[in-house]
Design a protein around this motif. Structure first.
Motif, PDB file in Angstrom:
ATOM      1  N   LEU A   1       0.931  -1.106   0.126  1.00  0.00           N
ATOM      2  CA  LEU A   1       0.281   0.252   0.162  1.00  0.00           C
ATOM      3  C   LEU A   1       1.094   1.247   0.059  1.00  0.00           C
ATOM      4  O   LEU A   1       1.378   0.931   0.807  1.00  0.00           O
ATOM      5  CB  LEU A   1      -0.609   0.133   1.072  1.00  0.00           C
ATOM      6  CG  LEU A   1      -1.913  -0.675   1.002  1.00  0.00           C
ATOM      7  CD1 LEU A   1      -2.361  -0.980   2.557  1.00  0.00           C
ATOM      8  CD2 LEU A   1      -2.774  -0.458   0.232  1.00  0.00           C
ATOM      9  N   ALA A   2       0.592   2.290  -0.673  1.00  0.00           N
ATOM     10  CA  ALA A   2       1.323   3.701  -1.053  1.00  0.00           C
ATOM     11  C   ALA A   2       1.708   4.104   0.086  1.00  0.00           C
ATOM     12  O   ALA A   2       2.430   4.283   0.989  1.00  0.00           O
ATOM     13  CB  ALA A   2       0.981   4.454  -2.122  1.00  0.00           C
ATOM     14  N   ARG A   3       0.432   4.291   0.859  1.00  0.00           N
ATOM     15  CA  ARG A   3       0.617   4.562   2.456  1.00  0.00           C
ATOM     16  C   ARG A   3       1.251   4.505   3.445  1.00  0.00           C
ATOM     17  O   ARG A   3       2.332   5.397   3.885  1.00  0.00           O
ATOM     18  CB  ARG A   3      -1.143   5.016   2.916  1.00  0.00           C
ATOM     19  CG  ARG A   3      -1.471   3.563   3.528  1.00  0.00           C
ATOM     20  CD  ARG A   3      -2.459   3.712   4.625  1.00  0.00           C
ATOM     21  NE  ARG A   3      -3.096   2.303   4.851  1.00  0.00           N
ATOM     22  CZ  ARG A   3      -4.029   2.004   4.906  1.00  0.00           C
ATOM     23  NH1 ARG A   3      -5.263   2.550   4.531  1.00  0.00           N
ATOM     24  NH2 ARG A   3      -3.801   0.570   4.828  1.00  0.00           N
ATOM     25  N   ASP A   4       1.371   3.145   3.369  1.00  0.00           N
ATOM     26  CA  ASP A   4       2.713   2.134   3.687  1.00  0.00           C
ATOM     27  C   ASP A   4       3.837   3.372   3.819  1.00  0.00           C
ATOM     28  O   ASP A   4       4.475   2.646   4.999  1.00  0.00           O
ATOM     29  CB  ASP A   4       2.340   0.719   4.346  1.00  0.00           C
ATOM     30  CG  ASP A   4       0.961   0.901   4.550  1.00  0.00           C
ATOM     31  OD1 ASP A   4       0.150   1.385   5.868  1.00  0.00           O
ATOM     32  OD2 ASP A   4       0.558  -1.356   4.961  1.00  0.00           O
ATOM     33  N   VAL A   5       4.643   3.132   2.802  1.00  0.00           N
ATOM     34  CA  VAL A   5       5.320   3.429   1.860  1.00  0.00           C
ATOM     35  C   VAL A   5       6.030   4.581   2.599  1.00  0.00           C
ATOM     36  O   VAL A   5       6.829   5.130   2.874  1.00  0.00           O
ATOM     37  CB  VAL A   5       5.763   3.122   0.348  1.00  0.00           C
ATOM     38  CG1 VAL A   5       7.114   3.752  -0.156  1.00  0.00           C
ATOM     39  CG2 VAL A   5       5.294   1.350  -0.022  1.00  0.00           C
ATOM     40  N   ALA A   6       4.341   5.768   3.086  1.00  0.00           N
ATOM     41  CA  ALA A   6       4.991   7.144   2.565  1.00  0.00           C
ATOM     42  C   ALA A   6       5.057   6.881   4.024  1.00  0.00           C
ATOM     43  O   ALA A   6       6.331   7.566   4.352  1.00  0.00           O
ATOM     44  CB  ALA A   6       3.455   7.422   2.509  1.00  0.00           C
ATOM     45  N   LEU A   7       4.339   6.368   5.143  1.00  0.00           N
ATOM     46  CA  LEU A   7       4.335   6.709   6.350  1.00  0.00           C
ATOM     47  C   LEU A   7       5.845   5.976   6.702  1.00  0.00           C
ATOM     48  O   LEU A   7       6.479   6.521   7.685  1.00  0.00           O
ATOM     49  CB  LEU A   7       3.797   6.302   7.099  1.00  0.00           C
ATOM     50  CG  LEU A   7       1.525   6.181   7.342  1.00  0.00           C
ATOM     51  CD1 LEU A   7       1.035   6.021   7.886  1.00  0.00           C
ATOM     52  CD2 LEU A   7       1.897   7.786   7.598  1.00  0.00           C
ATOM     53  N   ALA A   8       6.009   4.937   6.058  1.00  0.00           N
ATOM     54  CA  ALA A   8       7.625   3.977   6.563  1.00  0.00           C
ATOM     55  C   ALA A   8       8.769   5.510   5.811  1.00  0.00           C
ATOM     56  O   ALA A   8      10.051   5.322   7.364  1.00  0.00           O
ATOM     57  CB  ALA A   8       7.803   2.899   5.774  1.00  0.00           C
ATOM     58  N   LYS A   9       9.090   5.822   5.233  1.00  0.00           N
ATOM     59  CA  LYS A   9       9.716   7.162   5.100  1.00  0.00           C
ATOM     60  C   LYS A   9      10.104   8.140   5.317  1.00  0.00           C
ATOM     61  O   LYS A   9      10.587   8.632   6.293  1.00  0.00           O
ATOM     62  CB  LYS A   9       9.574   7.478   3.324  1.00  0.00           C
ATOM     63  CG  LYS A   9      10.775   8.132   3.247  1.00  0.00           C
ATOM     64  CD  LYS A   9      11.240   8.708   1.772  1.00  0.00           C
ATOM     65  CE  LYS A   9      12.069   9.432   1.682  1.00  0.00           C
ATOM     66  NZ  LYS A   9      13.092   9.088   0.416  1.00  0.00           N
ATOM     67  N   GLU A  10       8.657   8.904   6.027  1.00  0.00           N
ATOM     68  CA  GLU A  10       8.408   9.747   7.131  1.00  0.00           C
ATOM     69  C   GLU A  10       8.652   9.191   8.496  1.00  0.00           C
ATOM     70  O   GLU A  10       9.484  10.387   9.386  1.00  0.00           O
ATOM     71  CB  GLU A  10       7.575  10.510   6.961  1.00  0.00           C
ATOM     72  CG  GLU A  10       6.658  11.058   5.642  1.00  0.00           C
ATOM     73  CD  GLU A  10       7.037  12.719   5.425  1.00  0.00           C
ATOM     74  OE1 GLU A  10       7.383  12.848   6.776  1.00  0.00           O
ATOM     75  OE2 GLU A  10       7.474  13.070   4.232  1.00  0.00           O
ATOM     76  N   ARG A  11       8.259   8.012   9.136  1.00  0.00           N
ATOM     77  CA  ARG A  11       9.424   7.646  10.327  1.00  0.00           C
ATOM     78  C   ARG A  11      10.952   7.455  10.528  1.00  0.00           C
ATOM     79  O   ARG A  11      11.526   8.049  11.209  1.00  0.00           O
ATOM     80  CB  ARG A  11       8.821   6.374  10.117  1.00  0.00           C
ATOM     81  CG  ARG A  11       7.282   6.864  11.139  1.00  0.00           C
ATOM     82  CD  ARG A  11       6.425   4.559  11.774  1.00  0.00           C
ATOM     83  NE  ARG A  11       5.044   5.201  11.510  1.00  0.00           N
ATOM     84  CZ  ARG A  11       4.885   4.133  10.644  1.00  0.00           C
ATOM     85  NH1 ARG A  11       4.640   3.399  10.377  1.00  0.00           N
ATOM     86  NH2 ARG A  11       3.631   4.281  10.214  1.00  0.00           N
ATOM     87  N   ALA A  12      11.723   7.545   9.515  1.00  0.00           N
ATOM     88  CA  ALA A  12      12.844   7.253   9.449  1.00  0.00           C
ATOM     89  C   ALA A  12      13.525   8.362   8.612  1.00  0.00           C
ATOM     90  O   ALA A  12      14.420   8.251   9.155  1.00  0.00           O
ATOM     91  CB  ALA A  12      13.107   6.216   7.646  1.00  0.00           C
ATOM     92  N   LYS A  13      12.940   9.917   9.265  1.00  0.00           N
ATOM     93  CA  LYS A  13      13.704  10.766   9.370  1.00  0.00           C
ATOM     94  C   LYS A  13      14.023  11.174  10.016  1.00  0.00           C
ATOM     95  O   LYS A  13      13.364  10.913  11.063  1.00  0.00           O
ATOM     96  CB  LYS A  13      12.355  11.851   8.151  1.00  0.00           C
ATOM     97  CG  LYS A  13      12.199  11.417   7.220  1.00  0.00           C
ATOM     98  CD  LYS A  13      11.379  12.810   6.286  1.00  0.00           C
ATOM     99  CE  LYS A  13      11.448  13.122   4.665  1.00  0.00           C
ATOM    100  NZ  LYS A  13      10.903  13.901   4.531  1.00  0.00           N
TER     101      LYS A  13
END
Length: 95
Positions: free
Chosen positions: A83-95
């Motif tokens: 799911l694209a939202r999971d990919v986007a959220l994972a990247k935000e959390r990694a910041k």
């Protein structure tokens, strides 16, 4: 081509619309000093890889979800669907 939707199971790719490289998830900062240059790159510059590529697909004929599909562009074999939202959220959390 068959896409194994993470929530709905296997679906024919005809239900989906290809929307481009996964990097499009992350829009440039419109307030940055070089925002114009960033948006030109974002809108017009694309890689055209041979081999594994992460792509955005929209489930137009189904639940209207956005997916990140990892696909081999030479064989069309799909190795991963998220799911694209999971990919986007994972990247935000990694910041």
């Amino acid at each position: 081509m068959i896409i194994n939707h993470p929530l709905l199971g296997t679906r024919d790719s005809a239900e989906f619309v290809y929307k481009g490289d996964v990097s499009l998830i992350h829009r440039p900062d419109w307030q940055a000093e070089d925002a114009q240059a960033q948006f030109i790159d974002y809108g017009y510059l694309r890689d055209n890889p041979a081999g594994l590529h992460r792509e955005l697909w929209f489930h137009e004929e189904g639940d209207q979800s956005w997916l990140v599909v990892t696909r081999d562009t030479t064989t069309h074999e799909i190795t991963k669907v998220e799911l694209a939202r999971d990919v986007a959220l994972a990247k935000e959390r990694a910041k």
